[in-house]
Design a protein around this motif. Structure first.
Motif, PDB file in Angstrom:
ATOM      1  N   THR A  80       0.158  21.952  -1.006  1.00 21.77           N
ATOM      2  CA  THR A  80       0.127  20.858  -0.039  1.00 21.77           C
ATOM      3  C   THR A  80       1.503  20.231   0.189  1.00 21.77           C
ATOM      4  OG1 THR A  80      -2.149  20.334  -0.609  1.00 21.77           O
ATOM      5  CG2 THR A  80      -0.881  18.582   0.405  1.00 21.77           C
ATOM      6  N   LEU A  81       2.320  20.171  -0.851  1.00 23.20           N
ATOM      7  CA  LEU A  81       3.555  19.395  -0.812  1.00 23.20           C
ATOM      8  C   LEU A  81       4.723  20.261  -0.362  1.00 23.20           C
ATOM      9  CD1 LEU A  81       2.990  17.569  -4.222  1.00 23.20           C
ATOM     10  CD2 LEU A  81       2.456  16.724  -1.928  1.00 23.20           C
ATOM     11  N   ALA A  82       4.825  20.501   0.926  1.00 23.85           N
ATOM     12  CA  ALA A  82       5.912  21.331   1.446  1.00 23.85           C
ATOM     13  C   ALA A  82       7.273  20.753   1.101  1.00 23.85           C
ATOM     14  CB  ALA A  82       5.774  21.488   2.959  1.00 23.85           C
ATOM     15  N   LEU A  83       7.391  19.433   1.086  1.00 27.60           N
ATOM     16  CA  LEU A  83       8.665  18.776   0.798  1.00 27.60           C
ATOM     17  C   LEU A  83       8.703  18.202  -0.613  1.00 27.60           C
ATOM     18  CD1 LEU A  83       9.281  16.879   4.173  1.00 27.60           C
ATOM     19  CD2 LEU A  83       9.835  19.236   3.553  1.00 27.60           C
ATOM     20  N   GLY A  84       7.750  18.587  -1.453  1.00 26.70           N
ATOM     21  CA  GLY A  84       7.695  18.030  -2.791  1.00 26.70           C
ATOM     22  C   GLY A  84       7.093  16.638  -2.789  1.00 26.70           C
ATOM     23  N   HIS A  85       7.156  15.999  -3.923  1.00 26.96           N
ATOM     24  CA  HIS A  85       6.561  14.670  -4.084  1.00 26.96           C
ATOM     25  C   HIS A  85       7.433  13.584  -3.455  1.00 26.96           C
ATOM     26  CE1 HIS A  85       3.399  15.880  -6.964  1.00 26.96           C
ATOM     27  NE2 HIS A  85       4.285  16.741  -7.408  1.00 26.96           N
ATOM     28  N   ASN A  86       6.780  12.710  -2.686  1.00 24.31           N
ATOM     29  CA  ASN A  86       7.412  11.471  -2.216  1.00 24.31           C
ATOM     30  C   ASN A  86       8.756  11.697  -1.535  1.00 24.31           C
ATOM     31  OD1 ASN A  86       5.311   9.834  -3.170  1.00 24.31           O
ATOM     32  ND2 ASN A  86       6.203   9.756  -5.222  1.00 24.31           N
ATOM     33  N   HIS A  87       8.810  12.644  -0.625  1.00 26.51           N
ATOM     34  CA  HIS A  87      10.062  12.874   0.093  1.00 26.51           C
ATOM     35  C   HIS A  87      10.383  11.643   0.943  1.00 26.51           C
ATOM     36  CE1 HIS A  87      13.027  14.640   2.803  1.00 26.51           C
ATOM     37  NE2 HIS A  87      13.157  15.627   1.921  1.00 26.51           N
ATOM     38  N   PRO A  88      11.653  11.268   1.027  1.00 30.93           N
ATOM     39  CA  PRO A  88      12.009  10.037   1.761  1.00 30.93           C
ATOM     40  C   PRO A  88      11.513  10.009   3.202  1.00 30.93           C
ATOM     41  CG  PRO A  88      13.873  10.774   0.449  1.00 30.93           C
ATOM     42  CD  PRO A  88      12.818  11.833   0.322  1.00 30.93           C
ATOM     43  N   VAL A  89      11.537  11.144   3.930  1.00 33.02           N
ATOM     44  CA  VAL A  89      11.100  11.096   5.329  1.00 33.02           C
ATOM     45  C   VAL A  89       9.595  10.867   5.433  1.00 33.02           C
ATOM     46  CG1 VAL A  89      12.991  12.595   6.075  1.00 33.02           C
ATOM     47  CG2 VAL A  89      10.762  13.605   5.586  1.00 33.02           C
ATOM     48  N   VAL A  90       8.869  11.335   4.439  1.00 31.36           N
ATOM     49  CA  VAL A  90       7.419  11.120   4.413  1.00 31.36           C
ATOM     50  C   VAL A  90       7.114   9.659   4.099  1.00 31.36           C
ATOM     51  CG1 VAL A  90       5.276  11.700   3.211  1.00 31.36           C
ATOM     52  CG2 VAL A  90       6.891  13.507   3.834  1.00 31.36           C
ATOM     53  N   LEU A  91       7.790   9.121   3.087  1.00 35.07           N
ATOM     54  CA  LEU A  91       7.561   7.724   2.716  1.00 35.07           C
ATOM     55  C   LEU A  91       7.936   6.786   3.859  1.00 35.07           C
ATOM     56  CD1 LEU A  91       8.849   7.642  -0.984  1.00 35.07           C
ATOM     57  CD2 LEU A  91       6.526   7.992  -0.131  1.00 35.07           C
ATOM     58  N   GLU A  92       9.014   7.100   4.551  1.00 35.98           N
ATOM     59  CA  GLU A  92       9.441   6.251   5.670  1.00 35.98           C
ATOM     60  C   GLU A  92       8.418   6.293   6.806  1.00 35.98           C
ATOM     61  OE1 GLU A  92      13.282   5.598   8.660  1.00 35.98           O
ATOM     62  OE2 GLU A  92      13.115   7.430   7.453  1.00 35.98           O
ATOM     63  N   ALA A  93       7.880   7.469   7.084  1.00 30.50           N
ATOM     64  CA  ALA A  93       6.888   7.589   8.154  1.00 30.50           C
ATOM     65  C   ALA A  93       5.636   6.795   7.828  1.00 30.50           C
ATOM     66  CB  ALA A  93       6.543   9.063   8.368  1.00 30.50           C
ATOM     67  N   ILE A  94       5.189   6.867   6.592  1.00 30.19           N
ATOM     68  CA  ILE A  94       4.005   6.107   6.174  1.00 30.19           C
ATOM     69  C   ILE A  94       4.283   4.612   6.258  1.00 30.19           C
ATOM     70  CG2 ILE A  94       2.515   5.582   4.205  1.00 30.19           C
ATOM     71  CD1 ILE A  94       2.899   8.512   3.328  1.00 30.19           C
ATOM     72  N   LYS A  95       5.435   4.206   5.767  1.00 36.33           N
ATOM     73  CA  LYS A  95       5.799   2.785   5.773  1.00 36.33           C
ATOM     74  C   LYS A  95       5.890   2.240   7.202  1.00 36.33           C
ATOM     75  CE  LYS A  95       9.246  -0.414   3.860  1.00 36.33           C
ATOM     76  NZ  LYS A  95       9.600  -1.098   5.121  1.00 36.33           N
ATOM     77  N   ASN A  96       6.417   3.041   8.105  1.00 34.37           N
ATOM     78  CA  ASN A  96       6.554   2.587   9.497  1.00 34.37           C
ATOM     79  C   ASN A  96       5.194   2.312  10.125  1.00 34.37           C
ATOM     80  OD1 ASN A  96       9.335   2.726   9.418  1.00 34.37           O
ATOM     81  ND2 ASN A  96       9.449   4.758  10.366  1.00 34.37           N
ATOM     82  N   VAL A  97       4.207   3.151   9.836  1.00 33.20           N
ATOM     83  CA  VAL A  97       2.868   2.922  10.384  1.00 33.20           C
ATOM     84  C   VAL A  97       2.272   1.646   9.779  1.00 33.20           C
ATOM     85  CG1 VAL A  97       0.512   3.818  10.547  1.00 33.20           C
ATOM     86  CG2 VAL A  97       2.453   5.358  10.851  1.00 33.20           C
ATOM     87  N   ILE A  98       2.398   1.490   8.479  1.00 30.30           N
ATOM     88  CA  ILE A  98       1.847   0.299   7.817  1.00 30.30           C
ATOM     89  C   ILE A  98       2.515  -0.970   8.342  1.00 30.30           C
ATOM     90  CG2 ILE A  98       1.641  -0.896   5.604  1.00 30.30           C
ATOM     91  CD1 ILE A  98       1.352   1.862   4.292  1.00 30.30           C
ATOM     92  N   ASP A  99       3.840  -0.941   8.460  1.00 27.68           N
ATOM     93  CA  ASP A  99       4.576  -2.126   8.908  1.00 27.68           C
ATOM     94  C   ASP A  99       4.316  -2.436  10.383  1.00 27.68           C
ATOM     95  OD1 ASP A  99       5.623  -2.362   6.398  1.00 27.68           O
ATOM     96  OD2 ASP A  99       7.595  -1.520   6.894  1.00 27.68           O
ATOM     97  N   SER A 100       3.897  -1.454  11.161  1.00 21.79           N
ATOM     98  CA  SER A 100       3.695  -1.670  12.602  1.00 21.79           C
ATOM     99  C   SER A 100       2.429  -2.451  12.910  1.00 21.79           C
ATOM    100  CB  SER A 100       3.635  -0.322  13.321  1.00 21.79           C
ATOM    101  OG  SER A 100       2.397   0.336  13.053  1.00 21.79           O
ATOM    102  N   GLY A 101       1.528  -2.530  11.960  1.00 26.04           N
ATOM    103  CA  GLY A 101       0.253  -3.197  12.209  1.00 26.04           C
ATOM    104  C   GLY A 101      -0.753  -2.329  12.941  1.00 26.04           C
ATOM    105  N   ALA A 102      -0.449  -1.050  13.105  1.00 21.25           N
ATOM    106  CA  ALA A 102      -1.367  -0.132  13.786  1.00 21.25           C
ATOM    107  C   ALA A 102      -2.633   0.051  12.949  1.00 21.25           C
ATOM    108  CB  ALA A 102      -0.690   1.219  14.003  1.00 21.25           C
TER     109      ALA A 102
END
Length: 462
Positions: free
Chosen positions: A65-87
């Motif tokens: 499942t983890l093409a980029l390994g655990h907790n890759h920065p681009v993945v964490l940033e994408a998740i954080k952006n959705v959470i912070d957007s209020g979507a």
């Protein structure tokens, strides 16, 4: 150079307590937790840290499942952006900007001749649900019910997916031979073995007394993962496409584990150049979060609204993480990198096999690698030509897995007898990390062999 067991950095009481409670509370169906008794608390890239402070190199990668390994920065940033957007995080199958971005990026990675005339269905978040959706789709489109699948296959754990997998007991699917070089079902191997397998398929479908009326579809894996890391020959893949197209049988490519650069191409079907009718996608497309889809030719899109649904088919965080992962793999050439590094790792493992008769075969594609362990001292069967004779050795494979764990390396087992040591490292694996992985595996293999020899000698003395 021997690699010693990583020293604990914290008292073992915390992780031992968690493991004890898990064994008391969780079902007997748990799997990975039995052979990998660790308690991950932190992870980054290739590395996992357990509750006891020990560090491991993770070559299981969430079963690919983890093409980029655990907790890759681009993945964490994408998740954080959705959470912070209020979507909204839960939207069923409603359209959202996050979903639109994911679909656009996914279609950009698909073979153009496929993507230009394709539809997508978002399924429940597991790959097995996407397999079920693919079966329902082709049955609805063709008006037929039968299916073709292959020996050694694995497509999931729900009823329909299991029926098409290699371990099915209540068989409702026509089973076809999957070509293998090492353990060819016809005892031939190579191109000739693949051609015989293709001719068998063609003959069965055209035989009015063959017991296999024209089916709703054929499902195959470009590389069988759970079946023992068996790559399908490119020529055979093209023959399956020709056979199914000539008989109007939809071809379903299960790319749940092989997709997103894993095999050295973005999608494993690209090695052979075929264009399937349906692609089943999951695992890495969600960027470490649950997501599954099928993509298929628009001509198959005949089902009615609600014909396949699921409450959790609109996982916004997974779509955002998936978009980031797909983009990163594409823009950084990680599929090509997997092809290069995987070939280098295969070559070193093949060299290792020269000094270790217990290594029966080394095979794989890209960073999807398998090492089949055998018992070279066992009595050999007579007869047959061209095939291996040493039987698989699941006991030794299990011992190697445990010795790897002692040395801080997480590997999985697969194959028909669980005798294939499987490596599924992240596509971000560096040259230095690849060397460390292979060093630890080589050291674990030697230790397991020594232990096995001691047990044999003790048994003989008795």
């Amino acid at each position: 150079m021997a690699v010693t067991e990583p020293a604990p950095l914290a008292p073992p009481s915390v992780h031992e307590g968690i493991l004890r409670r898990q064994s008391l509370r969780e079902s007997a169906a748990r799997t990975y937790a039995r052979s990998l008794p660790i308690v991950p608390v932190r992870a980054r890239g290739l590395t996992i840290e357990g509750a006891d402070g020990r560090r491991y190199l993770d070559c299981l990668s969430g079963a690919g499942t983890l093409a980029l390994g655990h907790n890759h920065p681009v993945v964490l940033e994408a998740i954080k952006n959705v959470i912070d957007s209020g979507a909204p995080l839960h939207v069923l199958d409603l359209a959202t900007p996050v979903k639109d971005a994911f679909t656009t990026e996914l279609f950009a990675t698909l073979p153009p001749e496929f993507a230009d005339n394709a539809r997508i269905q978002f399924c429940g978040p597991a790959g097995t649900d996407a397999v079920e959706a693919a079966f329902k789709l082709v049955r609805a489109a063709t008006g037929r019910s039968g299916l073709l699948a292959f020996t050694g296959a694995y497509h999931g754990m729900t009823e329909g997916a299991l029926a098409a997998s290699g371990g099915a007991e209540d068989v409702r699917v026509t089973r076809l031979p999957f070509p293998q070089d090492y353990r060819c079902p016809f005892g031939i191997g190579g191109e000739r073995g693949a051609e015989v397998a293709a001719r068998w398929t063609e003959s069965l479908l055209d035989d009015p007394k063959g017991g296999a009326p024209t089916p709703a579809g054929m499902i195959l894996e470009p590389v069988q993962g759970e079946g023992g890391v068996n790559p399908a020959p490119d020529g055979w893949m093209r023959r399956m496409r020709e056979i199914t197209a000539a008989r109007s049988i939809p071809l379903i490519a299960d790319e749940v584990q092989t997709g997103v650069g894993r095999t050295g191409a973005f999608w494993a079907v690209q090695h052979s150049g075929i264009v399937p009718d349906v692609m089943v996608l999951s695992k890495a497309i969600g960027g470490s979060l649950p997501l599954a889809v099928i993509v298929y030719r628009s001509e198959l899109d005949t089902w009615q609204p609600g014909a396949h649904a699921g409450t959790f088919r609109g996982n916004q965080l997974a779509m955002a993480a998936g978009t980031a992962t797909l983009t990163y793999v594409r823009e950084n050439g990680l599929a090509e990198r997997a092809a290069t590094l995987g070939a280098r790792m295969l070559a070193r493992l093949q060299a290792l096999a020269i000094d270790h008769p217990c290594i029966g075969d080394v095979r794989g594609r890209g960073l999807m690698i398998g090492v089949e362990l055998v018992d070279p001292e066992a009595d050999m069967p007579t007869g047959g030509t061209g095939g291996p004779e040493a039987p698989p050795d699941p006991v030794l494979a299990s011992a190697v897995q445990q010795e790897c764990l002692r040395r801080g390396l997480i590997v999985e087992l697969g194959g028909r007898h669980s005798a294939v040591v499987r490596l599924l490292p992240p596509l971000t694996l560096t040259d230095e990390q690849a060397t460390a992985v292979l060093d630890r595996l080589a050291d674990a293999l030697a230790a397991a062999e020594r232990s096995s020899n001691r047990r044999t000698m003790t048994g003989s003395a008795r």
